[in-house]
Design an enzyme around this catalytic site. Structure first.
Site, short mmCIF file in Angstrom:
data_model
loop_
_atom_site.label_atom_id
_atom_site.label_comp_id
_atom_site.label_asym_id
_atom_site.label_seq_id
_atom_site.Cartn_x
_atom_site.Cartn_y
_atom_site.Cartn_z
N GLN A 240 0.82 -1.20 0.00
CA GLN A 240 0.00 0.00 0.00
C GLN A 240 0.86 1.26 0.00
O GLN A 240 0.35 2.36 -0.18
CB GLN A 240 -0.93 0.01 1.22
CG GLN A 240 -2.08 -0.98 1.10
CD GLN A 240 -3.07 -0.91 2.26
OE1 GLN A 240 -3.28 -1.91 2.93
NE2 GLN A 240 -3.69 0.23 2.49
N ARG A 387 -9.68 -0.18 7.34
CA ARG A 387 -10.62 0.75 6.71
C ARG A 387 -10.98 1.92 7.62
O ARG A 387 -12.15 2.26 7.81
CB ARG A 387 -11.87 0.03 6.25
CG ARG A 387 -12.52 0.80 5.09
CD ARG A 387 -13.49 0.01 4.30
NE ARG A 387 -13.94 0.83 3.18
CZ ARG A 387 -14.40 0.36 2.04
NH1 ARG A 387 -14.45 -0.93 1.83
NH2 ARG A 387 -14.79 1.17 1.09
N CYS A 388 -9.95 2.49 8.22
CA CYS A 388 -10.18 3.71 8.97
C CYS A 388 -8.85 4.43 9.07
O CYS A 388 -7.81 3.87 8.73
CB CYS A 388 -10.73 3.43 10.36
SG CYS A 388 -9.49 3.01 11.58
N GLU A 763 -13.17 5.46 3.94
CA GLU A 763 -13.27 4.77 5.22
C GLU A 763 -14.44 5.24 6.05
O GLU A 763 -14.83 4.57 7.02
CB GLU A 763 -11.96 4.93 5.97
CG GLU A 763 -10.87 4.23 5.21
CD GLU A 763 -9.49 4.69 5.57
OE1 GLU A 763 -9.37 5.78 6.14
OE2 GLU A 763 -8.55 3.95 5.28
#
Ligand code: CDP
Length: 809
Positions: A240, A387-388, A763
């Site tokens: 990522q 996802r945050c 997110e």
């Protein structure tokens, strides 16, 4: 692209710029099986490596015998810590300032830990080789409870205890116990405690945000190819943050950075799981150097769930105080954070508990104090922001549960309690008690829109009737109304606040306009399914007046892309999106000079209009961006260099603060614990919207992962440290069967500091969704005395809650 466009509207439409629901350009290859993922990479003579993993959660390694494995046909090498030690690669730095064993060095600290790396001609031979490696383990006492860890005599990290028994400081300061990692504080302790002690009403609650896992569909993997002739290492992987990986590889291997090329090809979902560095990456590099051949490593599902970065695992103890009328006066939160065997959390350096200090949420809370203790246990390392943005989901879950508990304490409607305490529109920019400066927001408008759309009063009336019917024995179903209002904090930097391993968190975009008026833009981010190739071209289309369809977006190759910190924490739009707009503006500034020259007027006498520069007051006199691009390469213009290129490295002045209002209506069968989500309404405000269709897709995905986490997904351990949920048979991954219909909605409150006013969105739905689903379950039982029960709310736990409340009597 049409050639005959004339009207301004048609010209705007032709660009497919910002605000257009442009179809995703990536999908042609994804839907036709033409994606290029790491496991699709096949190189001549490529070998396959895989790990011998520990069956024990805590054990001393007395001996590793690789001789039988080396006899297995097809096995070429078996690496152990002893082989890596002379290279200084048996341990590696983590993103959190700790270090982690690449291969077990003397002991193992979690089940599935990497013990040896078997390199073979193919995956099957590697699997046979793994079976043949003999490891002599001596079991040690296992600690999976962080509270027990803090009082236990058992030393997990012997490497962090000095010979005289003293405890050297960790990366984040003094340590209180040999299994303690750090204490991190934010806010004002004494004023907060005084406020709470003096308050009219105080609500207290302890909640556990369970350990879970991002579980991307594509697991982690890498392919390393060392070209010894040219001294160049190429590393493909599910990264990522490819540039950060290149720097880390250079620092730990000693290979000069210009001789390392890191490539993230297509990535099948990341959600934070692919931010950190894993032993597999190091081992493929070493194995390629040792064997002189390319080496591939691809995790299987169990490896991924059991050993790569987990998420959450926060015990949060809260106290919230208020006046009798419901005005919140203070908030105190203490977190015990279970980090597993190594602190491999992926947070900016100065934030060892991520952005947990946004736990005052969307509320105007005058005083607050947060304290976080990080703890080692015998679980897998990680602690990523699934996802945050850096633990925001924990923070939002905490405050949204505390609000519900306070509403119970005050005997007040939870929607009204939120409304009373929201930060008001005129208070922005708003500095929260724990230090963040929220850029913009209009919470009351969003809340009112959400509540009126779902007919909140009508829902409450229906719920009250259902409770009465239940009490009369006419139904066995209860109804929960889940509310949540969240504020996200996305777009790390700025550089002065945020770095990872000393690398400032800016991002970048480089644009080259070709003579015929098409372009390529390269960014420091990397899409993992978010549609960057579609949306970044839209930003540019609006900024430089060339159709999005004529702009290629490229990410993920460190030899070609400008340096960037990658994609996680919804930072792509706030940071790289801003860099894209700024680079576009540099192109436009040069184009303006070229246009003025071509039109024989002063630079100030032309203005940009959609896809061209027009002479002010003479709209019939213009040069299109296409014409300007051609001129940039084909006409000698005095005082102006040929070509049309620009690069921008963008250091954001602040984060962006998207927000949203969610409502979930759920029916619960009291006798089976089965939930039925009747309605889910999600209003998101991500500022300026680049692509409404992609935003909707992001919201659907984020909500589905929120549903998963709230209603069943967890990484559970038994007392021996065995992972009980290491396959998709046990780990809940929702399918279309479980997923409800989502109603999406929006308001637009632009970010005042972002060049195009955009905030992140990827997110938000996860951050707001988890408390909303959880609150729906808990709200169903409020009338029967439930105050709080921990997630995940699977059918069994819901049944148990109903049972404990006496609803089965
Ligand atoms: O960093 P990441 O790509 O995961 O998250 P993001 O910046 O929130 O973007 C997710 C997707 O939504 C990208 O394709 C963005 O361009 C798009 N988006 C949008 O269309 N409008 C916004 N205001 C924010 C994001």
């Amino acid at each position: 692209m049409k050639d005959d466009v004339t009207s301004r509207e048609e010209r705007v439409e032709n660009l497919k710029g910002m605000g257009c629901s442009r179809k995703r350009v990536e999908d042609a290859r994804f839907t036709q099986g033409k994606g290029n993922y790491v496991d699709d990479i096949k190189l001549d003579g490529m070998l396959f490596g895989d790990f011998v993993r520990s069956p024990y959660a805590h054990a001393r390694i007395k001996n590793i015998d690789t001789s039988a494995a080396l006899e297995v046909p097809g096995v070429l090498a078996v690496l152990t810590a002893k082989d890596l030690e002379p290279l200084g690669l048996h341990w590696m730095p983590t993103l959190a300032g700790d270090k982690q064993m690449v291969l077990a060095d003397g002991k193992v600290l979690f089940q599935g830990q990497e013990v040896a790396f078997v390199v073979a001609e193919d995956r099957y031979a590697a699997a046979d080789g793994i079976e043949a490696v003999e490891v002599d383990y001596e079991e040690l006492p296992v600690i999976v409870d962080p509270f027990e860890a803090l009082t236990s005599d058992v030393v997990l990290r012997e490497d962090l205890v000095a010979e005289d028994g003293s405890l050297p400081d960790g990366a984040h300061g003094p340590r209180k116990h040999h299994n303690h990692i750090f204490t991190w504080e934010a806010g004002d302790k004494d004023p907060t405690f005084d406020t709470i002690d003096a308050a009219e009403v105080v609500a207290e609650e302890t909640m556990y945000y369970h350990r879970t896992h991002p579980c991307p569909l594509e697991t982690c993997g890498s392919v390393a190819s060392m070209d010894k002739v040219n001294g160049k290492l190429t590393l493909w992987g599910t990264f990522q943050a490819p540039h950060a990986i290149r720097t880390v590889v250079s620092l730990i291997s000693g290979i000069e950075e210009h001789n390392i090329r890191v490539i993230s090809p297509d990535i099948g979902g990341g959600f934070g799981n692919k931010v950190g560095a894993y032993p597999g990456y190091v081992c493929t590099v070493v194995a390629s150097i040792v064997t002189g051949k390319p080496v591939k490593w691809i995790e299987d599902r169990m490896d991924n769930l059991m050993t790569t970065a987990f998420a959450r695992d926060y015990w949060m103890k809260g106290r919230i105080s208020a006046t009798k009328d419901g005005k919140i006066t203070g908030l105190h939160c203490h977190v015990t954070a279970d980090h597993g065997g190594f602190d491999a959390c992926a947070d900016p350096t100065k934030f060892p508990a991520g952005f947990m200090n946004i736990c005052t949420g969307s509320y105007d809370i005058p005083t607050a104090y947060l304290e976080v203790d990080g703890v080692y246990t015998n679980k897998a390392p990680g602690g990523v922001s699934y996802r945050c943005s850096f633990r925001v989901t924990e923070a939002v879950y905490f405050i949204e549960r505390m609000i519900e508990v306070l509403a119970i304490e005050l005997n007040m409607d939870a929607a009204e309690l939120r409304r009373i305490n929201f930060i008001r529109k005129e208070q922005f920019p708003y500095t929260a008690a724990l230090g963040w400066e929220y850029d913009s927001g209009d919470y009351h408008t969003a809340w009112d829109k959400a509540l009126s759309t779902v007919d909140y009063d009508g829902l409450r009336a229906e719920q009250a009737e259902r409770v009465e019917a239940f009490k009369r024995g006419e139904t066995r179903s209860l109804m929960g109304i889940g509310l949540s209002f969240f504020t996200e904090i996305v777009g790390a930097g700025p550089v002065k606040n945020c770095d990872i391993l000393g690398l400032g968190m800016f991002d970048s975009c480089e644009i080259r306009i070709h003579p015929t008026g098409s372009a390529i833009a390269r960014l420091g981010t990397i899409s993992q399914g978010q549609g960057h190739a579609t949306t970044f071209a839209q930003i540019l289309a609006s900024e430089i007046g060339l159709p999005a369809d004529s702009i290629t977006i490229e990410e993920g190759d460190t030899d070609t892309a400008p340096y960037g910190l990658g994609t996680y924490g919804s930072r792509s739009t706030p940071v790289a999106g801003a860099a894209t707009a700024m680079a576009g503006r540099k192109i436009r500034a040069k184009a303006q000079m070229i246009a003025a020259y071509l039109l024989e007027v002063h630079d100030d006498d032309v203005e940009f209009d959609v896809d061209r520069f027009v002479v002010k007051g003479a709209p019939e006199r213009f040069k299109t961006m296409k014409e300007i691009a051609f001129a940039a390469y084909n006409q000698a213009i005095p005082g102006i260099e040929p070509g049309l290129e620009a690069v921008s490295y963008y250091d954001p002045p602040n984060m962006t603060y998207p927000f949203g209002a969610y409502v979930c209506v759920m029916d619960i069968d009291v006798d089976t614990g089965v939930t039925d989500i009747r309605r889910f309404y999600a209003l998101d405000d991500c500022g300026t919207r680049i692509n409404p269709m992609i935003i909707e897709g992001q919201v659907h995905g984020g909500l589905t992962e929120a549903l998963a986490v709230a209603l069943g997904q967890e990484i559970a351990y038994d007392d021996m440290g065995n992972v009980k949920t290491g396959t998709l048979m046990d780990f809940f991954l929702p399918t279309a069967w479980e997923v409800p219909n989502y109603e999406t909605d929006y308001t637009v409150t632009p970010s005042p500091h972002h060049p195009i006013g955009a905030k992140g969105v990827g997110e938000s739905p996860h951050v707001g969704g988890v408390p909303c689903f959880s609150n729906a379950v808990q709200d169903a039982f409020r009338a029967f005395g439930l105050r709080h029960t921990n997630m995940p709310h699977d059918h069994w736990r819901i049944w148990k809650t109903a049972n404990e409340l006496g609803l089965h009597d």
